[in-house]
Write a protein that holds these residues in place. Structure first.
Motif, PDB file in Angstrom:
ATOM      1  N   CYS A  24      20.054  -6.893  81.780  1.00  0.00           N
ATOM      2  CA  CYS A  24      21.127  -7.104  82.763  1.00  0.00           C
ATOM      3  C   CYS A  24      20.600  -6.893  84.180  1.00  0.00           C
ATOM      4  N   GLN A  25      19.742  -5.899  84.356  1.00  0.00           N
ATOM      5  CA  GLN A  25      19.153  -5.664  85.671  1.00  0.00           C
ATOM      6  C   GLN A  25      18.245  -6.843  86.058  1.00  0.00           C
ATOM      7  N   ASN A  26      17.585  -7.412  85.052  1.00  0.00           N
ATOM      8  CA  ASN A  26      16.644  -8.501  85.300  1.00  0.00           C
ATOM      9  C   ASN A  26      17.334  -9.772  85.811  1.00  0.00           C
ATOM     10  N   VAL A  27      18.566 -10.018  85.346  1.00  0.00           N
ATOM     11  CA  VAL A  27      19.237 -11.259  85.771  1.00  0.00           C
ATOM     12  C   VAL A  27      20.202 -11.037  86.936  1.00  0.00           C
ATOM     13  N   CYS A  28      20.436  -9.782  87.297  1.00  0.00           N
ATOM     14  CA  CYS A  28      21.346  -9.500  88.415  1.00  0.00           C
ATOM     15  C   CYS A  28      20.744 -10.079  89.699  1.00  0.00           C
ATOM     16  N   GLN A  57      29.413   4.036  98.119  1.00  0.00           N
ATOM     17  CA  GLN A  57      28.407   4.116  99.168  1.00  0.00           C
ATOM     18  C   GLN A  57      26.974   3.995  98.633  1.00  0.00           C
ATOM     19  N   GLU A  58      26.630   4.854  97.709  1.00  0.00           N
ATOM     20  CA  GLU A  58      25.231   4.933  97.273  1.00  0.00           C
ATOM     21  C   GLU A  58      24.908   3.934  96.147  1.00  0.00           C
ATOM     22  N   ALA A  59      25.794   3.872  95.149  1.00  0.00           N
ATOM     23  CA  ALA A  59      25.532   2.968  94.018  1.00  0.00           C
ATOM     24  C   ALA A  59      25.850   1.521  94.364  1.00  0.00           C
ATOM     25  N   GLY A  60      26.684   1.291  95.366  1.00  0.00           N
ATOM     26  CA  GLY A  60      26.913  -0.059  95.893  1.00  0.00           C
ATOM     27  C   GLY A  60      27.676  -0.996  94.984  1.00  0.00           C
ATOM     28  N   VAL A  61      28.732  -0.496  94.333  1.00  0.00           N
ATOM     29  CA  VAL A  61      29.475  -1.357  93.406  1.00  0.00           C
ATOM     30  C   VAL A  61      30.027  -2.605  94.098  1.00  0.00           C
ATOM     31  N   GLY A  62      30.265  -2.525  95.394  1.00  0.00           N
ATOM     32  CA  GLY A  62      30.805  -3.671  96.124  1.00  0.00           C
ATOM     33  C   GLY A  62      29.857  -4.853  96.194  1.00  0.00           C
ATOM     34  N   TYR A  63      28.571  -4.637  95.934  1.00  0.00           N
ATOM     35  CA  TYR A  63      27.608  -5.742  95.987  1.00  0.00           C
ATOM     36  C   TYR A  63      27.759  -6.695  94.796  1.00  0.00           C
ATOM     37  N   CYS A  64      28.344  -6.235  93.708  1.00  0.00           N
ATOM     38  CA  CYS A  64      28.525  -7.114  92.538  1.00  0.00           C
ATOM     39  C   CYS A  64      29.639  -8.110  92.833  1.00  0.00           C
ATOM     40  N   ASN A  65      29.344  -9.398  92.695  1.00  0.00           N
ATOM     41  CA  ASN A  65      30.400 -10.396  92.921  1.00  0.00           C
ATOM     42  C   ASN A  65      30.816 -11.075  91.618  1.00  0.00           C
ATOM     43  N   ILE A  66      30.654 -10.353  90.510  1.00  0.00           N
ATOM     44  CA  ILE A  66      31.243 -10.728  89.219  1.00  0.00           C
ATOM     45  C   ILE A  66      30.797 -12.125  88.761  1.00  0.00           C
ATOM     46  N   THR A  67      29.519 -12.385  88.764  1.00  0.00           N
ATOM     47  CA  THR A  67      29.039 -13.650  88.211  1.00  0.00           C
ATOM     48  C   THR A  67      28.947 -13.588  86.684  1.00  0.00           C
ATOM     49  N   LYS A  68      28.942 -12.374  86.143  1.00  0.00           N
ATOM     50  CA  LYS A  68      28.899 -12.135  84.688  1.00  0.00           C
ATOM     51  C   LYS A  68      27.590 -12.569  84.021  1.00  0.00           C
ATOM     52  N   CYS A  69      26.556 -12.851  84.791  1.00  0.00           N
ATOM     53  CA  CYS A  69      25.281 -13.214  84.173  1.00  0.00           C
ATOM     54  C   CYS A  69      24.724 -12.036  83.373  1.00  0.00           C
ATOM     55  N   CYS A  70      25.050 -10.807  83.788  1.00  0.00           N
ATOM     56  CA  CYS A  70      24.576  -9.628  83.059  1.00  0.00           C
ATOM     57  C   CYS A  70      25.172  -9.578  81.650  1.00  0.00           C
ATOM     58  N   GLU A  71      26.451  -9.979  81.534  1.00  0.00           N
ATOM     59  CA  GLU A  71      27.089  -9.972  80.212  1.00  0.00           C
ATOM     60  C   GLU A  71      26.439 -10.970  79.269  1.00  0.00           C
ATOM     61  N   GLU A  72      26.012 -12.092  79.817  1.00  0.00           N
ATOM     62  CA  GLU A  72      25.464 -13.169  78.979  1.00  0.00           C
ATOM     63  C   GLU A  72      24.177 -12.760  78.276  1.00  0.00           C
ATOM     64  N   VAL A  73      23.409 -11.846  78.855  1.00  0.00           N
ATOM     65  CA  VAL A  73      22.127 -11.489  78.243  1.00  0.00           C
ATOM     66  C   VAL A  73      22.171 -10.149  77.503  1.00  0.00           C
ATOM     67  N   CYS A  74      23.294  -9.452  77.548  1.00  0.00           N
ATOM     68  CA  CYS A  74      23.360  -8.122  76.916  1.00  0.00           C
ATOM     69  C   CYS A  74      23.252  -8.246  75.398  1.00  0.00           C
ATOM     70  N   ILE A 124      28.043  -5.944  75.446  1.00  0.00           N
ATOM     71  CA  ILE A 124      28.921  -5.093  76.260  1.00  0.00           C
ATOM     72  C   ILE A 124      29.544  -5.961  77.354  1.00  0.00           C
ATOM     73  N   ARG A 125      30.830  -5.848  77.528  1.00  0.00           N
ATOM     74  CA  ARG A 125      31.512  -6.624  78.586  1.00  0.00           C
ATOM     75  C   ARG A 125      31.357  -5.852  79.901  1.00  0.00           C
ATOM     76  N   ILE A 126      30.170  -6.001  80.462  1.00  0.00           N
ATOM     77  CA  ILE A 126      29.757  -5.173  81.593  1.00  0.00           C
ATOM     78  C   ILE A 126      30.684  -5.326  82.794  1.00  0.00           C
ATOM     79  N   THR A 127      31.003  -6.548  83.128  1.00  0.00           N
ATOM     80  CA  THR A 127      31.840  -6.744  84.320  1.00  0.00           C
ATOM     81  C   THR A 127      33.317  -6.544  84.015  1.00  0.00           C
TER      82      THR A 127
END
Length: 246
Positions: free
Chosen positions: A148-152, A192-209, A213-216
């Motif tokens: 998931c980190q690899n495709v983010c 602030q630190e983990a930056g959850v706001g940077y995720c724009n919900i493309t769901k590419c992470c879910e596709e490779v899990c 896991i329904r990550i988004t």
């Protein structure tokens, strides 16, 4: 036995090239079996990381024909005809051949406040409703393969590792935040630190899990809602304090 052609990346951070190997494979072989056969019979210097060969340790992540996958879970006979290209995952620094340095992920994990139990509960029974157990259980299925980190794209294309922890750590945070017995307040840290706001919900992470896991849907979106609610409440409380203190 069937013959397969594998084109495997060989090299290190300074550069490299594809090298072709032909492998006689038995029925049911996965890509990791073929890599092991190459190491055993043709080239013992080929580097790859693996451990359980059961899709549970998350060690053998690679890009197979351009698709991030576990080598131990990808059958040779399920791939399209033709050469099979095996490359290392690309988001993290290459060490050698198929091995990358994923230590950045563990450094981010250290920054997350661990499970924090309410000491007031003392010796009382640790009771949790079944629906809460099921909600958190999904997140605990993560095997830390870092696909998931690899495709983010925030991490891979934009290299914003200083701003966003990535989907794997969001799932860890979701598991802690949604645990009914955890009392830590991580809202500001998540924003602030983990930056959850940077995720724009493309769901590419879910596709490779590999654990589906329904990550988004089940992790990142509820985390965003919680953080926004918390920050909204924080602003109201600060406003009340300002009014009282003039």
């Amino acid at each position: 036995m069937a013959e397969y052609t594998l084109r495997v990346f060989r090299g290190d951070a300074k550069g490299g090239e594809e090298r072709e190997y032909r492998v006689q494979a038995a029925e049911g072989w996965v890509v990791l079996d073929a890599i092991h056969a190459i190491q055993r019979e043709q080239d013992g210097s080929l580097a790859c990381r693996w451990n359980c060969k059961a899709a549970k340790c998350g060690s053998c992540s690679a890009e197979i024909n351009g698709i991030p996958s576990l080598m131990c879970k990808t059958r040779l006979d399920a791939l399209p005809p033709g050469p099979i290209r095996v490359y290392p995952i690309k988001t993290f620094p290459l060490i050698r051949d198929l091995v990358t340095d994923v230590s950045w992920n563990y450094e981010q994990a250290k920054k997350i406040q661990a499970f924090t139990y309410d000491p007031k509960i003392g010796d009382q029974p640790f009771r949790i409703r079944q629906r809460d157990v099921e909600r958190v259980q999904e997140f605990r299925k993560c095997i830390e393969c870092f696909l998931c980190q690899n495709v983010c794209h925030v991490l891979r294309e934009h290299q914003l590792k200083d701003h966003y922890f990535g989907p794997r750590q969001m799932i860890r945070l979701a598991g802690l935040e949604m645990h009914p017995m955890d009392i830590a307040d991580r809202a500001e840290m998540i924003w602030q630190e983990a930056g959850v706001g940077y995720c724009n919900i493309t769901k590419c992470c879910e596709e490779v899990c590999p654990e589906s896991i329904r990550i988004t849907d089940n992790g990142i979106i509820p985390l965003k809602e919680r953080v926004i609610d918390s920050r909204g409440l924080l602003r109201v409380l600060r406003g009340l304090v300002r009014r009282r203190t003039g």
